[in-house]
Design a protein around this motif. Structure first.
Motif, PDB file in Angstrom:
ATOM      1  N   TRP A 493       0.832  -1.207   0.000  1.00  0.00           N
ATOM      2  CA  TRP A 493       0.000   0.000   0.000  1.00  0.00           C
ATOM      3  C   TRP A 493       0.865   1.255   0.000  1.00  0.00           C
ATOM      4  CZ3 TRP A 493      -0.507   3.774   3.944  1.00  0.00           C
ATOM      5  CH2 TRP A 493      -1.536   4.694   3.742  1.00  0.00           C
ATOM      6  N   LEU A 494       1.954   1.215   0.743  1.00  0.00           N
ATOM      7  CA  LEU A 494       2.846   2.372   0.832  1.00  0.00           C
ATOM      8  C   LEU A 494       3.410   2.727  -0.540  1.00  0.00           C
ATOM      9  CD1 LEU A 494       4.131   4.320   2.920  1.00  0.00           C
ATOM     10  CD2 LEU A 494       6.054   2.724   3.052  1.00  0.00           C
ATOM     11  N   ASP A 495       3.859   1.716  -1.264  1.00  0.00           N
ATOM     12  CA  ASP A 495       4.381   1.958  -2.606  1.00  0.00           C
ATOM     13  C   ASP A 495       3.313   2.595  -3.499  1.00  0.00           C
ATOM     14  OD1 ASP A 495       6.819   0.914  -1.907  1.00  0.00           O
ATOM     15  OD2 ASP A 495       6.397  -1.081  -2.706  1.00  0.00           O
ATOM     16  N   PHE A 496       2.091   2.116  -3.328  1.00  0.00           N
ATOM     17  CA  PHE A 496       0.988   2.651  -4.139  1.00  0.00           C
ATOM     18  C   PHE A 496       0.648   4.086  -3.742  1.00  0.00           C
ATOM     19  CE2 PHE A 496      -3.582   3.534  -3.629  1.00  0.00           C
ATOM     20  CZ  PHE A 496      -3.929   3.761  -4.957  1.00  0.00           C
ATOM     21  N   ILE A 497       0.482   4.324  -2.450  1.00  0.00           N
ATOM     22  CA  ILE A 497      -0.054   5.603  -1.997  1.00  0.00           C
ATOM     23  C   ILE A 497       0.952   6.745  -2.199  1.00  0.00           C
ATOM     24  CG2 ILE A 497       0.641   5.774   0.429  1.00  0.00           C
ATOM     25  CD1 ILE A 497      -2.947   6.205  -0.951  1.00  0.00           C
ATOM     26  N   LYS A 498       2.238   6.426  -2.256  1.00  0.00           N
ATOM     27  CA  LYS A 498       3.254   7.465  -2.465  1.00  0.00           C
ATOM     28  C   LYS A 498       3.328   7.911  -3.919  1.00  0.00           C
ATOM     29  CE  LYS A 498       7.249   6.691  -0.456  1.00  0.00           C
ATOM     30  NZ  LYS A 498       8.429   5.916   0.040  1.00  0.00           N
ATOM     31  N   GLY A 499       2.603   7.222  -4.792  1.00  0.00           N
ATOM     32  CA  GLY A 499       2.641   7.557  -6.202  1.00  0.00           C
ATOM     33  C   GLY A 499       2.174   8.981  -6.490  1.00  0.00           C
ATOM     34  N   GLN A 500       2.751   9.583  -7.524  1.00  0.00           N
ATOM     35  CA  GLN A 500       2.439  10.966  -7.856  1.00  0.00           C
ATOM     36  C   GLN A 500       0.972  11.154  -8.199  1.00  0.00           C
ATOM     37  OE1 GLN A 500       4.292  13.539  -7.439  1.00  0.00           O
ATOM     38  NE2 GLN A 500       2.849  15.027  -8.323  1.00  0.00           N
ATOM     39  N   GLU A 501       0.336  10.094  -8.719  1.00  0.00           N
ATOM     40  CA  GLU A 501      -1.082  10.226  -9.086  1.00  0.00           C
ATOM     41  C   GLU A 501      -1.974  10.469  -7.864  1.00  0.00           C
ATOM     42  OE1 GLU A 501      -0.423   5.785  -8.360  1.00  0.00           O
ATOM     43  OE2 GLU A 501       0.687   7.512  -9.156  1.00  0.00           O
ATOM     44  N   ASN A 502      -1.453  10.177  -6.664  1.00  0.00           N
ATOM     45  CA  ASN A 502      -2.210  10.390  -5.432  1.00  0.00           C
ATOM     46  C   ASN A 502      -1.834  11.692  -4.727  1.00  0.00           C
ATOM     47  OD1 ASN A 502      -3.646   7.902  -5.569  1.00  0.00           O
ATOM     48  ND2 ASN A 502      -1.805   6.836  -4.854  1.00  0.00           N
ATOM     49  N   SER A 503      -0.974  12.475  -5.319  1.00  0.00           N
ATOM     50  CA  SER A 503      -0.578  13.741  -4.706  1.00  0.00           C
ATOM     51  C   SER A 503      -1.738  14.732  -4.753  1.00  0.00           C
ATOM     52  CB  SER A 503       0.627  14.333  -5.438  1.00  0.00           C
ATOM     53  OG  SER A 503       0.237  14.775  -6.737  1.00  0.00           O
ATOM     54  N   PRO A 504      -1.822  15.631  -3.781  1.00  0.00           N
ATOM     55  CA  PRO A 504      -2.893  16.632  -3.793  1.00  0.00           C
ATOM     56  C   PRO A 504      -2.944  17.438  -5.084  1.00  0.00           C
ATOM     57  CG  PRO A 504      -1.822  16.610  -1.658  1.00  0.00           C
ATOM     58  CD  PRO A 504      -1.012  15.713  -2.551  1.00  0.00           C
ATOM     59  N   GLU A 505      -1.780  17.705  -5.675  1.00  0.00           N
ATOM     60  CA  GLU A 505      -1.765  18.508  -6.906  1.00  0.00           C
ATOM     61  C   GLU A 505      -2.470  17.776  -8.041  1.00  0.00           C
ATOM     62  OE1 GLU A 505       0.746  20.185  -4.091  1.00  0.00           O
ATOM     63  OE2 GLU A 505       0.782  18.109  -4.840  1.00  0.00           O
ATOM     64  N   GLU A 506      -2.244  16.472  -8.161  1.00  0.00           N
ATOM     65  CA  GLU A 506      -2.905  15.700  -9.218  1.00  0.00           C
ATOM     66  C   GLU A 506      -4.377  15.477  -8.885  1.00  0.00           C
ATOM     67  OE1 GLU A 506      -1.725  14.727 -12.223  1.00  0.00           O
ATOM     68  OE2 GLU A 506      -0.043  16.027 -11.647  1.00  0.00           O
ATOM     69  N   VAL A 507      -4.647  15.178  -7.634  1.00  0.00           N
ATOM     70  CA  VAL A 507      -6.020  14.888  -7.216  1.00  0.00           C
ATOM     71  C   VAL A 507      -6.899  16.141  -7.297  1.00  0.00           C
ATOM     72  CG1 VAL A 507      -7.431  14.275  -5.198  1.00  0.00           C
ATOM     73  CG2 VAL A 507      -5.443  12.876  -5.833  1.00  0.00           C
ATOM     74  N   ALA A 508      -6.304  17.305  -7.109  1.00  0.00           N
ATOM     75  CA  ALA A 508      -7.067  18.551  -7.223  1.00  0.00           C
ATOM     76  C   ALA A 508      -7.698  18.686  -8.604  1.00  0.00           C
ATOM     77  CB  ALA A 508      -6.166  19.747  -6.930  1.00  0.00           C
ATOM     78  N   LYS A 509      -7.004  18.191  -9.619  1.00  0.00           N
ATOM     79  CA  LYS A 509      -7.526  18.269 -10.988  1.00  0.00           C
ATOM     80  C   LYS A 509      -8.767  17.412 -11.163  1.00  0.00           C
ATOM     81  CE  LYS A 509      -2.739  18.705 -12.672  1.00  0.00           C
ATOM     82  NZ  LYS A 509      -1.665  18.021 -13.450  1.00  0.00           N
ATOM     83  N   VAL A 510      -8.861  16.353 -10.360  1.00  0.00           N
ATOM     84  CA  VAL A 510      -9.976  15.410 -10.463  1.00  0.00           C
ATOM     85  C   VAL A 510     -11.144  15.816  -9.575  1.00  0.00           C
ATOM     86  CG1 VAL A 510     -10.675  13.022  -9.991  1.00  0.00           C
ATOM     87  CG2 VAL A 510      -8.453  13.490 -11.045  1.00  0.00           C
TER      88      VAL A 510
END
Length: 951
Positions: A493-510
């Motif tokens: 899970w740690l490897d997954f959650i640290k991914g850039q796609e989960n960063s606030p900057e990327e998630v803000a777009k969604v």
């Protein structure tokens, strides 16, 4: 029992652990430090006169009746506001005190209408009682001076209670109850001295901000605030303890009656879910139980185009059995099934589950939890090992941070909302993640630290971003993870959650929520102390509902916010027994206690107990039933207390499935939408007639007791048992609901120690309740998770397939409103409809202006599935691009426009995301015109074509 008058100790109980010993009137008493003299005296069996004091609110000290003398102290302090001290010696009755109290009472009585013999509160009036308690025999001042007798007219605007200012003694109990108990702050005292009076800030009570919870009525010591039912019928004379049949809070009530007639419902102070509080539904909206629309005799018809015909119970059961047998003979064993109800008791649900798995011979049993909280069951079982919330409601009192996601407690779970608001006013911080600005975003003395107005359908992205911040900023609880969680799953899970796609900057777009706000909310949750997550259908009713539940469970584990008071992952269950219906094995793949049907040892247990082989293959879920019906393979359905034609998505598909079936049996209070397609109608019983148990959102097993005789002649489980017997399963032979509970306990490890007798003694208990936890389990996963080590699950965000485009540019989402409940079958038959007589569409001013829509005008809402019309309400609660409505009225037909999209794991419908267009309308939709033309029986139920009464 006779009328139960609960003891009022005058002031709230102290929570201090240290105790002190005092002497009151020569009697020693040991009480917690901080206890008032008044309460200490009451606990010693010594009553001190009072009027402004009650143990539901803090001490106020205004009436001056409760004066006492304390050795070594000058004056006579109020016993309600004076705390005890070690070695204190108190006298509650002396000549001096008696004289002063009579003088105070003279003043009250000199300005009070002396109409005791005709007053609605006669015999139940604290002012009357206190006049006797102080020995008042005359009023020296007379009654001729200035008074309040004609100060203002009686206010009868509220449908449930009246306000008579001439009888008000300005004790402020109603004001304090509105503040401290309910948290609405709708009442205040205006003016000073003789001009003081209760003010409700509007033209009348009905038009004020009062939410009609009844706390003010309950607190009032006179007839100033009084239930209209008591005014009309008099003070009740007997009590039956029972449980509310509305939401998943599970409030305990005293049904107070005269003979067989309910006069009022008063919240029970010993109720561990509500602690003596209530909402407008539970407190007042019980009249549906005796509404003239109730169907009280069984009915049958050969075809759904035929008129209904009243028959006897044996004839109705035989007719139903013959149709079911014929269907199975023609189409096979798996061609019939049932849907259990979350409004019925666990005993009634158990009977239906047992009938399906024995008399039907298959696993085609599902429940309405499929369309609301099935993702909760799946997600929490995968991560923690059990399909239920982690805390009791009282746990919120120790929260520092509350993360509220996809839930609107003030409307859907108002009694718990009041408890939550009290904690927030004490200083806890609130994060609201909701597309709509619900009341808790900003309400009197409360303002959310963060409101994250995410786009519907993007929950998973948001929770991943919050977890991402906790991880990259090193805000996780490493010790908790090491000690309590599966480390391999954590690393994945740690490897997954640290991914850039989960960063606030990327998630803000969604999500549409700024990265800055996401980071701030994440830091607050992860580092602010005890943090608890509370969530509702805005989480589960999505295509990624199960993923989101696992995402929240991951976050709680990663930050160590699980397994103690003040934290946890807490689903706010929608219906009174939705937890219980799931616990009983109402899913097609599980027996009770969430044990899979493929487990040979579990099947063997049930086979031995029930005397019939058990299928190892899961049966049909509700959506599968509909699909198979349209395909011609599923032909018979028993529907217990659910209105699937109104509540399930894609109404036209549901109706097509129902029309395709050969036999539909509906068991309910009223001829609902589903009954339009039924061949048999079994009349059901209201909660006031039931004997059994409900299980609330905190896993609390509460007793439900019959307050009045059954209007249909038998109990609901008896009808199910009769049908099972008629189908050839004679082994179902319960004599009462207590015997059903005994079988539940014998076959369900988490209920092993539970019985009606145990609950009658205990009051209520939270499962698991067995030898390992003989008094129940308020907090789950304290030392270890049910599954052993907590399991982290990667939660990839997968956007919903329901997309906006030029043709359907808006997103429709749905929810509830305080006064109404679910499909409205109960609340629409009460005065609650005075507040919400129709569903409306909330739309942002910008979206309305762009479409030429005006407030209060009709608009059409069109989706890929259908079209409906509603009146528009222009509101800034919604973000631009999102519209909102409720689903409480059948003519609304909101599920005509919702899609068949559903959660990937559980088939829970995606009610919360529907792409629509909204436009001005001067006509009703084709569906609504057809509905109104073809269902006059549903608008006037008693004229439903019942042609031939039973002999």
């Amino acid at each position: 029992m006779t009328l139960l008058k609960e003891k009022d100790y005058g002031t709230p109980k102290s929570k201090a652990e240290k105790t002190v010993t005092v002497e009151i009137d020569g009697f020693g008493v040991e009480v917690p430090e901080g206890t008032s003299i008044m309460r200490a005296a009451n606990e010693a069996g010594i009553s001190i006169p009072k009027l402004c004091a009650t143990d539901m609110v803090k001490a106020f000290g205004s009436c001056r009746l409760c004066l006492v003398e304390i050795d070594g102290r000058k004056g006579m302090p109020a016993s309600c506001t004076t705390p005890v001290a070690e070695g204190m010696k108190v006298r509650t009755q002396t000549d001096r005190l008696a004289k002063l109290r009579r003088g105070v009472m003279e003043l009250y009585i000199s300005d009070h209408p002396l109409d005791c013999l005709t007053c609605s509160d006669n015999g139940d009036c604290e002012l009357q009682d206190m006049a006797g308690a102080v020995g008042l025999r005359e009023v020296r001042y007379g009654y001729e001076g200035e008074n309040h007798f004609t100060q203002s007219a009686k206010d009868v605007s509220n449908p449930y209670f009246e306000y008579d200012p001439s009888k008000c003694i300005v004790c402020s109990r109603c004001v304090r109850a509105c503040d401290e108990v309910q948290g609405t702050l709708a009442l205040t005292i205006e003016g000073r001295g003789f001009d003081s009076r209760v003010s409700f800030g509007g033209a009348n009570f009905f038009e004020s901000e009062c939410v009609s919870c009844g706390a003010c009525v309950q607190a009032c010591p006179t007839a100033t605030l009084q239930e209209k039912s008591v005014v009309e019928h008099g003070v009740p004379d007997r009590t039956v303890l029972t449980t509310c049949a509305y939401c998943g809070v599970g409030c305990s009530f005293k049904a107070e009656l005269k003979g067989d007639q309910v006069i009022r419902m008063t919240p029970h102070k010993d109720g561990k879910a509500n602690h003596g509080h209530s909402c407008v539904k539970g407190r007042f909206a019980w009249g549906y139980a005796t509404h003239k629309d109730r169907i009280t005799k069984p009915m049958i018809r050969e075809k759904i185009t035929d008129p209904w015909r009243e028959v006897s119970w044996p004839d109705a059961v035989d007719f139903a059995a013959q149709r079911l047998k014929a269907t199975q003979e023609q189409y096979g064993r798996k061609s019939i099934g049932a849907i259990s109800s979350s409004r019925c008791t666990i005993e009634e649900v158990w009977a239906v589950v047992k009938m399906v798995r024995t008399a039907f011979g298959n696993n085609n049993i599902d429940t309405c939890a499929r369309v609301c909280h099935s993702p909760t069951g799946y997600g929490l079982k995968q991560t923690y090992g059990t399909s239920a919330g982690t805390q009791d409601f009282d746990s919120v009192e120790e929260c520092d941070i509350i993360l509220l996601i996809g839930a609107n407690p003030t409307d859907a779970h108002p009694v718990f909302a009041s408890q939550m608001k009290r904690r927030l006013r004490q200083g806890a911080k609130l994060i609201v993640a909701d597309p709509r600005a619900i009341d808790l975003v900003r309400t009197p003395h409360i303002e959310a630290a963060h409101h994250l107005p995410l786009l519907p359908g993007t929950n998973v992205a948001l929770i991943n971003a919050i977890a991402h911040v906790a991880v990259v900023e090193d805000l996780v609880d490493k010790k908790f993870i090491k000690d309590r969680c599966d480390f391999e799953s954590f690393k994945q899970w740690l490897d997954f959650i640290k991914g850039q796609e989960n960063s606030p900057e990327e998630v803000a777009k969604v999500t549409g929520v700024s990265a800055q706000d996401i980071r701030a909310a994440a830091r607050l949750y992860a580092s602010g102390g005890n943090a608890a997550i509370y969530y509702g259908l805005g989480v589960t009713e999505h295509s990624q509902g199960s993923t989101m539940v696992m995402g929240m469970a991951n976050l709680a584990m990663a930050t160590g916010n699980i397994g103690r008071r003040g934290v946890g992952v807490n689903p706010l269950r929608g219906q009174n027994n939705v937890q219980g219906s799931c616990d009983m094995g109402s899913f097609p793949h599980e027996f009770s206690a969430y044990r899979h049907v493929s487990d040979e040892s579990v099947r063997d247990l049930f086979e031995k107990a029930w005397g019939r082989p058990q299928d190892a293959e899961p049966g049909y879920r509700i959506p599968n039933m509909f699909d198979e019906a349209c395909a011609g393979g599923f032909k018979g359905l028993y529907v217990q207390g659910e209105d699937i034609a109104q509540s399930d998505p894609n109404t036209q598909h549901v109706e097509a499935a129902l029309k395709a079936m050969d036999v539909i049996i509906v068991q309910d209070l009223f001829l609902n939408e589903t009954a339009r397609f039924a061949h048999v109608f079994f009349p059901g019983t209201s909660f006031l007639e039931k004997d059994g148990c409900f299980i609330n959102a905190e896993r609390r097993i509460n007793r439900v007791r019959p307050a009045m005789r059954s209007q249909v002649g038998i109990e609901e489980w008896e009808a199910t048992q009769m049908l099972s017997n008629a189908l050839g399963y004679a082994e179902m032979n319960f004599n009462n609901a207590a015997e059903i509970m005994d079988e539940i306990a014998a076959l369900t490890p988490t209920f092993a120690n539970v019985s009606h007798q145990f609950l009658d003694q205990k009051g209520s208990v939270q499962w698991p309740c067995n030898d390992a936890a003989p008094d129940g389990t308020p907090i789950m996963h304290i030392d270890k998770f049910v599954r052993g080590k907590g399991n982290f699950v990667p939660t990839e965000y997968v956007p919903t397939t329901e997309k906006t485009n030029r043709k359907f540019p808006l997103i429709l989402t749905t929810g509830r409103i305080l006064s109404q409940y679910n499909v409205g079958a109960q609340t629409r038959r009460t005065h609650n409809s005075d507040w919400h007589e129709e569903d409306v569409l909330e739309i942002h001013p910008a979206d309305a202006e762009a479409r030429g829509i005006y407030d209060g005008h009709w608009v059409s809402i069109r989706s890929r599935k259908g079209e409906i019309t509603l009146k528009a309400v222009i509101s800034e609660r919604m973000a631009p691009g999102v519209v909102y409505t409720t689903f409480h009225h059948p003519v609304t037909g909101v599920n005509v426009v919702t899609t068949e999209n559903s959660d990937w794991a559980t088939s829970c419908p995606e009610y919360k995301v529907t792409a629509v267009e909204v436009a001005p309308a001067n006509h009703k939709s084709e569906w609504q015109e057809t509905y109104e033309a073809t269902t006059p029986d549903l608008r006037r139920i008693l004229d439903a074509g019942v042609a031939e009464p039973a002999e």
